[in-house]
Design an enzyme around this catalytic site. Structure first.
Site, PDB file in Angstrom:
ATOM      1  N   GLU A 163       0.799  -1.225   0.000  1.00  0.00           N
ATOM      2  CA  GLU A 163       0.000   0.000   0.000  1.00  0.00           C
ATOM      3  C   GLU A 163       0.839   1.286   0.000  1.00  0.00           C
ATOM      4  OE1 GLU A 163      -2.776  -0.143   3.235  1.00  0.00           O
ATOM      5  OE2 GLU A 163      -3.901  -1.774   2.348  1.00  0.00           O
ATOM      6  N   GLU A 374      -5.526  -8.664   0.733  1.00  0.00           N
ATOM      7  CA  GLU A 374      -6.181  -8.449   2.034  1.00  0.00           C
ATOM      8  C   GLU A 374      -7.655  -8.190   1.797  1.00  0.00           C
ATOM      9  OE1 GLU A 374      -4.585  -5.336   4.568  1.00  0.00           O
ATOM     10  OE2 GLU A 374      -2.525  -5.913   4.076  1.00  0.00           O
ATOM     11  N   TYR A 437      -9.522  -8.118  13.798  1.00  0.00           N
ATOM     12  CA  TYR A 437      -9.739  -8.581  12.428  1.00  0.00           C
ATOM     13  C   TYR A 437      -9.614 -10.092  12.295  1.00  0.00           C
ATOM     14  CZ  TYR A 437      -9.360  -3.959  10.130  1.00  0.00           C
ATOM     15  OH  TYR A 437      -9.566  -2.673   9.690  1.00  0.00           O
TER      16      TYR A 437
END
Ligand code: BGP
Length: 474
Positions: A163, A374, A437
């Site tokens: 990212e 992801e 998560y």
């Protein structure tokens, strides 16, 4: 329709978020160590010092992933564990650790997918201005070569940077990640540009070493949707893409900087002297083999209204009502879609962005192999008396994204794998440990960090088995 037989199913983590062992076995200091220990901006007052203790418990985690039927594991290497000062001496104990992890993955049938940089600069490199300083690109390439030499015989999937845009955005625009610059758009573009150049140079270095794997970059999906009521729809779409996507995607996938970048930077009032003419050769020689996409949300935009630039970001979760977004003066601003749910950190939950982004990338960049590197759902969780979490919300949400991934695959998108973020609960940047998560619960209050698979763990195992059974039926 292409349902590849060798489709990869797994989970993804990042070194700082799960390893712990922050100062063990010769690891150098990282910028997140310093930020979490010292900065008043670390508003939830926790650190990754121990986190999941993956450094010591990696076998337990990998065993659980293997039992879940995963055939891959995506993780990142801590640069400061390999080269403690960012440049120079290599820490053999760091190499040994990742060798143990890679070998154990292979023993358990998990293809390692390894990211070289996932937000965590060595502090010595951060002090020299990180990716804002071109000189540090050379340091990154040298570090990458050390990793390729040490692990390249067994690692066949490499990611240069996780990212580049989101990291640059949080560090230089939001200001919540170190080095905490706020609304510094020049630095933002400079960092994204240098990360793109770093990717290109690392790709070239990898190819020069004649290793037989594939190398890519991971972009956080940022497909731009324009509100139907916006007046300047096309312009907003163009500007949104220039702001969020094109610099990373065009350089990595087309080997060139976007043609209208200079014009856009001028409109933004950003000095573009960080761009050098001769970099064109590096970009042309550094196209990636695959694209990783971290898919969470879209960017839903409308016309700029009035006032000054403002950034909306929520690291306080339920303690804040802030909805994630931006108002970029004279450019565009975030629109609110009242029909789209948001998580408690103010971010849209919008499964269809999986489909939209895959289709858009196919249209703009062709059939480059894509891994969903992801996808997941952050939430607060209360376990029952046995520590079990019934996370049906996460299952529903991830299912929605996976259904849209299948739809895109049925329409010809070249998707090769899917990674859940994350296999287990871990440190969530600045948000701390409350935002969970994992498909496996980590009991952070237990000194032994007890691991308890959640409902979603068993659901994910079924997803993988169903995929494989359906293939066998064909
Ligand atoms: C991605 C990052 C991950 C992870 C995830 C969830 O952008 O690559 O490292 O953290 O987002 O984000 P957060 O933990 O901020 O909620």
């Amino acid at each position: 329709m292409s349902y590849p037989k060798d489709f990869l199913w797994g989970g993804a983590t990042a070194a700082y978020q799960c390893e712990g062992a922050w100062n063990e076995d010769g690891k150098g200091l990282g910028e997140w160590d310093v930020f979490c220990h010292e900065s008043p901006l670390n508003i939830n007052h926790v650190t990754g010092d121990v986190s999941c203790d993956f450094y010591h418990k990696y076998k337990e985690y990998i065993d659980l992933m293997a039992a879940e039927k995963c055939n891959t594991y995506r993780f990142s290497i801590s640069w400061a564990r390999i080269i403690p000062n960012g440049v120079g001496e290599v820490n053999q104990k760091g190499i040994d650790f990742y060798n143990r992890v890679i070998d154990y993955c292979l023993e358990k049938g998990l293809e390692p997918n390894v990211t070289l940089f996932h937000y965590d600069l060595p502090q010595k490199i951060a002090l020299k201005d990180g990716f804002a300083n071109r000189e540090n690109i050379d340091a990154f390439v040298e570090y990458a070569k050390v990793c390729f030499k040490a692990f390249g015989d067994r690692v066949k999937l490499w990611v240069t940077i996780n990212e580049p845009k989101y990291y640059a955005y949080c560090s230089n625009v939001v200001g919540n990640y170190p080095p905490n610059h706020k609304q510094d758009f020049e630095r933002y573009f400079n960092v994204v540009y240098n990360e793109a150049l770093a990717t290109a140079r690392v790709v070239k270095a990898y190819r020069d070493m004649k290793l037989d794997g594939k190398i890519g970059v991971v972009h956080d999906n940022s497909n731009v949707d324009v509100a139907p009521y916006a007046k300047e729809r096309e312009l907003i779409k163009l500007r949104g893409d220039m702001f969020y996507n094109s610099l990373t995607l065009d350089t990595a996938l087309k080997g060139m900087i976007p043609s209208s970048l200079i014009l856009f930077l001028r409109e933004m009032g950003v000095d573009s002297s960080f761009m050098k003419f001769e970099d064109a050769i590096d970009f042309a020689n550094g196209k990636v083999d695959f694209l990783g996409l971290n898919v969470y949300n879209r960017f839903y935009l409308t016309d700029f209204s009035e006032g000054e630039t403002e950034i909306y970001h929520n690291n306080l979760g339920a303690k804040s009502k802030m909805k994630e977004g931006i108002k970029l003066k004279n450019m565009f601003e975030s629109a609110n879609d009242p029909t789209t749910k948001r998580n408690l950190w103010g971010r849209e939950i919008y499964p269809k962005c999986m489909y939209d982004t895959l289709k858009e990338i196919k249209e703009n960049y062709g059939d480059i192999p894509i891994y969903i590197t992801e996808n997941g759902h952050g939430q607060y969780e209360t376990p029952d008396e046995n520590g079990y979490v019934d996370d049906q919300d996460r299952i529903d949400m991830m299912n929605g994204y996976i259904e849209y991934m299948y739809k895109a695959m049925e329409e010809g998108c070249n998707v090769k794998g899917y990674y859940a973020w994350s296999p287990m609960d871990l440190y969530s940047w600045v948000n701390g440990y409350e935002k969970r998560y994992g498909l496996i619960r980590v009991d952070f209050d237990d000194p032994n960090l007890k691991l308890i698979p959640k409902k979603s763990y068993y659901w994910f195992k079924d997803v993988i088995e169903n995929y494989q059974n359906n293939l066998a039926d064909k």
